[in-house]
Design a protein around this motif. Structure first.
Motif, PDB file in Angstrom:
ATOM      1  N   VAL A 151     -11.460  43.708  59.894  1.00 58.30           N
ATOM      2  CA  VAL A 151     -12.590  42.787  59.778  1.00 58.30           C
ATOM      3  C   VAL A 151     -12.330  41.815  58.639  1.00 58.30           C
ATOM      4  CG1 VAL A 151     -15.086  42.630  59.424  1.00 58.30           C
ATOM      5  CG2 VAL A 151     -14.121  44.629  60.590  1.00 58.30           C
ATOM      6  N   PRO A 152     -12.303  40.497  58.918  1.00 57.72           N
ATOM      7  CA  PRO A 152     -12.501  39.865  60.217  1.00 57.72           C
ATOM      8  C   PRO A 152     -11.247  39.968  61.089  1.00 57.72           C
ATOM      9  CG  PRO A 152     -11.985  38.182  58.591  1.00 57.72           C
ATOM     10  CD  PRO A 152     -12.050  39.501  57.849  1.00 57.72           C
ATOM     11  N   ALA A 153     -11.408  39.765  62.386  1.00 57.94           N
ATOM     12  CA  ALA A 153     -10.280  39.836  63.317  1.00 57.94           C
ATOM     13  C   ALA A 153      -9.379  38.610  63.202  1.00 57.94           C
ATOM     14  CB  ALA A 153     -10.794  39.978  64.753  1.00 57.94           C
ATOM     15  N   THR A 154      -9.931  37.516  62.683  1.00 59.51           N
ATOM     16  CA  THR A 154      -9.151  36.301  62.447  1.00 59.51           C
ATOM     17  C   THR A 154      -9.352  35.889  60.997  1.00 59.51           C
ATOM     18  OG1 THR A 154      -9.494  35.612  64.734  1.00 59.51           O
ATOM     19  CG2 THR A 154      -8.755  33.926  63.198  1.00 59.51           C
ATOM     20  N   ALA A 155      -8.254  35.712  60.265  1.00 60.41           N
ATOM     21  CA  ALA A 155      -8.319  35.401  58.839  1.00 60.41           C
ATOM     22  C   ALA A 155      -7.402  34.239  58.510  1.00 60.41           C
ATOM     23  CB  ALA A 155      -7.925  36.630  58.032  1.00 60.41           C
ATOM     24  N   LYS A 156      -7.586  33.708  57.316  1.00 61.85           N
ATOM     25  CA  LYS A 156      -6.713  32.655  56.799  1.00 61.85           C
ATOM     26  C   LYS A 156      -5.957  33.223  55.606  1.00 61.85           C
ATOM     27  CE  LYS A 156     -10.035  29.610  55.848  1.00 61.85           C
ATOM     28  NZ  LYS A 156     -11.207  30.407  56.109  1.00 61.85           N
ATOM     29  N   PRO A 157      -4.787  32.633  55.257  1.00 58.88           N
ATOM     30  CA  PRO A 157      -4.109  33.084  54.042  1.00 58.88           C
ATOM     31  C   PRO A 157      -5.078  33.066  52.866  1.00 58.88           C
ATOM     32  CG  PRO A 157      -2.701  31.595  55.278  1.00 58.88           C
ATOM     33  CD  PRO A 157      -4.046  31.566  55.951  1.00 58.88           C
ATOM     34  N   GLY A 158      -5.021  34.102  52.023  1.00 60.97           N
ATOM     35  CA  GLY A 158      -5.919  34.216  50.885  1.00 60.97           C
ATOM     36  C   GLY A 158      -7.176  35.026  51.181  1.00 60.97           C
ATOM     37  N   ASP A 159      -7.499  35.213  52.478  1.00 60.80           N
ATOM     38  CA  ASP A 159      -8.674  36.005  52.857  1.00 60.80           C
ATOM     39  C   ASP A 159      -8.400  37.493  52.656  1.00 60.80           C
ATOM     40  OD1 ASP A 159      -9.961  33.696  53.654  1.00 60.80           O
ATOM     41  OD2 ASP A 159      -9.913  34.149  55.805  1.00 60.80           O
ATOM     42  N   THR A 160      -9.473  38.274  52.657  1.00 63.83           N
ATOM     43  CA  THR A 160      -9.362  39.731  52.597  1.00 63.83           C
ATOM     44  C   THR A 160      -9.754  40.313  53.952  1.00 63.83           C
ATOM     45  OG1 THR A 160      -9.810  39.788  50.234  1.00 63.83           O
ATOM     46  CG2 THR A 160     -10.214  41.821  51.453  1.00 63.83           C
ATOM     47  N   VAL A 161      -8.902  41.187  54.484  1.00 58.93           N
ATOM     48  CA  VAL A 161      -9.153  41.877  55.749  1.00 58.93           C
ATOM     49  C   VAL A 161      -9.425  43.343  55.426  1.00 58.93           C
ATOM     50  CG1 VAL A 161      -8.162  42.548  57.982  1.00 58.93           C
ATOM     51  CG2 VAL A 161      -7.624  40.300  57.006  1.00 58.93           C
ATOM     52  N   GLU A 162     -10.572  43.852  55.870  1.00 55.03           N
ATOM     53  CA  GLU A 162     -10.909  45.265  55.673  1.00 55.03           C
ATOM     54  C   GLU A 162     -10.295  46.073  56.817  1.00 55.03           C
ATOM     55  OE1 GLU A 162     -12.645  46.985  53.343  1.00 55.03           O
ATOM     56  OE2 GLU A 162     -13.234  45.250  52.126  1.00 55.03           O
ATOM     57  N   MET A 163      -9.416  47.009  56.469  1.00 52.30           N
ATOM     58  CA  MET A 163      -8.801  47.893  57.471  1.00 52.30           C
ATOM     59  C   MET A 163      -9.643  49.170  57.501  1.00 52.30           C
ATOM     60  SD  MET A 163      -4.761  47.260  56.581  1.00 52.30           S
ATOM     61  CE  MET A 163      -4.918  47.758  54.864  1.00 52.30           C
ATOM     62  N   LYS A 164     -10.496  49.292  58.534  1.00 49.61           N
ATOM     63  CA  LYS A 164     -11.457  50.395  58.614  1.00 49.61           C
ATOM     64  C   LYS A 164     -11.012  51.447  59.632  1.00 49.61           C
ATOM     65  CE  LYS A 164     -15.313  47.424  57.436  1.00 49.61           C
ATOM     66  NZ  LYS A 164     -16.630  47.770  56.936  1.00 49.61           N
ATOM     67  N   MET A 165     -11.404  52.693  59.359  1.00 49.62           N
ATOM     68  CA  MET A 165     -11.098  53.792  60.271  1.00 49.62           C
ATOM     69  C   MET A 165     -12.258  54.785  60.223  1.00 49.62           C
ATOM     70  SD  MET A 165      -7.759  56.398  60.394  1.00 49.62           S
ATOM     71  CE  MET A 165      -7.350  56.155  58.697  1.00 49.62           C
ATOM     72  N   THR A 166     -12.676  55.254  61.412  1.00 51.17           N
ATOM     73  CA  THR A 166     -13.688  56.300  61.512  1.00 51.17           C
ATOM     74  C   THR A 166     -13.031  57.490  62.199  1.00 51.17           C
ATOM     75  OG1 THR A 166     -15.416  54.638  61.773  1.00 51.17           O
ATOM     76  CG2 THR A 166     -15.976  56.890  62.437  1.00 51.17           C
ATOM     77  N   TYR A 167     -13.136  58.676  61.573  1.00 52.25           N
ATOM     78  CA  TYR A 167     -12.533  59.858  62.196  1.00 52.25           C
ATOM     79  C   TYR A 167     -13.382  61.097  61.997  1.00 52.25           C
ATOM     80  CZ  TYR A 167     -10.607  60.960  57.530  1.00 52.25           C
ATOM     81  OH  TYR A 167     -10.434  61.232  56.197  1.00 52.25           O
ATOM     82  N   ALA A 168     -13.209  62.042  62.941  1.00 52.92           N
ATOM     83  CA  ALA A 168     -13.939  63.313  62.933  1.00 52.92           C
ATOM     84  C   ALA A 168     -12.970  64.441  62.610  1.00 52.92           C
ATOM     85  CB  ALA A 168     -14.577  63.551  64.299  1.00 52.92           C
ATOM     86  N   PRO A 215      -9.194  47.383  51.710  1.00 55.46           N
ATOM     87  CA  PRO A 215      -9.101  45.931  51.834  1.00 55.46           C
ATOM     88  C   PRO A 215      -7.670  45.448  51.586  1.00 55.46           C
ATOM     89  CG  PRO A 215     -10.104  46.522  49.735  1.00 55.46           C
ATOM     90  CD  PRO A 215      -9.782  47.808  50.448  1.00 55.46           C
ATOM     91  N   LEU A 216      -7.234  44.504  52.400  1.00 57.71           N
ATOM     92  CA  LEU A 216      -5.930  43.866  52.261  1.00 57.71           C
ATOM     93  C   LEU A 216      -6.182  42.386  51.981  1.00 57.71           C
ATOM     94  CD1 LEU A 216      -2.818  43.530  52.675  1.00 57.71           C
ATOM     95  CD2 LEU A 216      -3.307  43.263  55.102  1.00 57.71           C
ATOM     96  N   THR A 217      -5.841  41.936  50.770  1.00 59.75           N
ATOM     97  CA  THR A 217      -5.975  40.513  50.458  1.00 59.75           C
ATOM     98  C   THR A 217      -4.661  39.843  50.824  1.00 59.75           C
ATOM     99  OG1 THR A 217      -7.537  40.980  48.696  1.00 59.75           O
ATOM    100  CG2 THR A 217      -6.479  38.811  48.662  1.00 59.75           C
ATOM    101  N   LEU A 218      -4.738  38.910  51.764  1.00 57.62           N
ATOM    102  CA  LEU A 218      -3.543  38.230  52.247  1.00 57.62           C
ATOM    103  C   LEU A 218      -3.035  37.266  51.179  1.00 57.62           C
ATOM    104  CD1 LEU A 218      -4.922  37.410  55.793  1.00 57.62           C
ATOM    105  CD2 LEU A 218      -3.230  39.164  55.229  1.00 57.62           C
ATOM    106  N   PRO A 219      -1.712  37.155  51.027  1.00 64.80           N
ATOM    107  CA  PRO A 219      -1.186  36.176  50.079  1.00 64.80           C
ATOM    108  C   PRO A 219      -1.470  34.761  50.575  1.00 64.80           C
ATOM    109  CG  PRO A 219       0.606  37.148  51.337  1.00 64.80           C
ATOM    110  CD  PRO A 219      -0.645  37.888  51.719  1.00 64.80           C
ATOM    111  N   ASN A 220      -1.446  33.790  49.660  1.00 63.28           N
ATOM    112  CA  ASN A 220      -1.728  32.398  50.038  1.00 63.28           C
ATOM    113  C   ASN A 220      -0.676  31.824  50.976  1.00 63.28           C
ATOM    114  OD1 ASN A 220      -4.157  32.246  48.620  1.00 63.28           O
ATOM    115  ND2 ASN A 220      -3.073  31.854  46.710  1.00 63.28           N
TER     116      ASN A 220
END
Length: 153
Positions: free
Chosen positions: A58-75, A119-124
């Motif tokens: 999240v988000p599924a589409t990002a720009k360089p410099g944005d942060t993408v949250e890599m989420k996982m739900t497990y039981a 969270p993964l912050t993309l490089p510029n």
């Protein structure tokens, strides 16, 4: 039952993601052991159960410099009352088939359903295109993996 935050083990990022940053690991318990057992119609005779319910970027589409949250739900079920199991969570980040990062977290979990996020912050200067994240959760008795992707424009 608030979200808890812990330090993530920093996985090095290379190539298309060099200069990016893996941020703080966060988790929350989504369902109790009873709620999780009901969800899976589980009884202890089935042995250990470890299942990824959902992975997302999240988000599924990002720009360089944005942060993408890599989420996982497990039981997790079958650990037993009052006990915890050693769990390893891995998120392998790939671009055009090459691995560019593999942050890994080792935690102890009781039976229940958990939502975790890194969270993964993309490089510029992140390369444009499709990145895949292969999320894996592993215990001494079971493991499960699911893949999700995000786009850098």
């Amino acid at each position: 039952k608030g979200a808890k935050t812990e330090m993530a083990i920093l996985g090095g990022l290379a190539g298309a993601l060099a200069g990016g940053l893996i941020g703080h690991y966060a988790y929350d318990q989504k369902r109790t052991v009873d709620e999780t057992a009901k969800q899976y119609n589980y009884n202890s005779a089935q042995g250990p159960l470890l299942r990824i319910e959902d992975v997302s970027a999240v988000p599924a589409t990002a720009k360089p410099g944005d942060t993408v949250e890599m989420k996982m739900t497990y039981a997790l079920l079958g650990v037993g009352s009052g006990k915890e199991e050693s769990i390893t969570e891995t998120r392998e980040i790939r671009y055009e088939g090459e691995m560019y990062g593999k942050p890994q977290i080792n935690v102890s979990r009781a039976d229940g359903t958990y939502v975790t996020s890194i969270p993964l912050t993309l490089p510029n200067d992140a390369k444009k295109g499709k990145y895949s994240v292969i999320a894996t959760v592993q215990s001494p008795y079971a493991s499960d993996s699911k893949e999700v992707s995000f786009q850098v424009n």
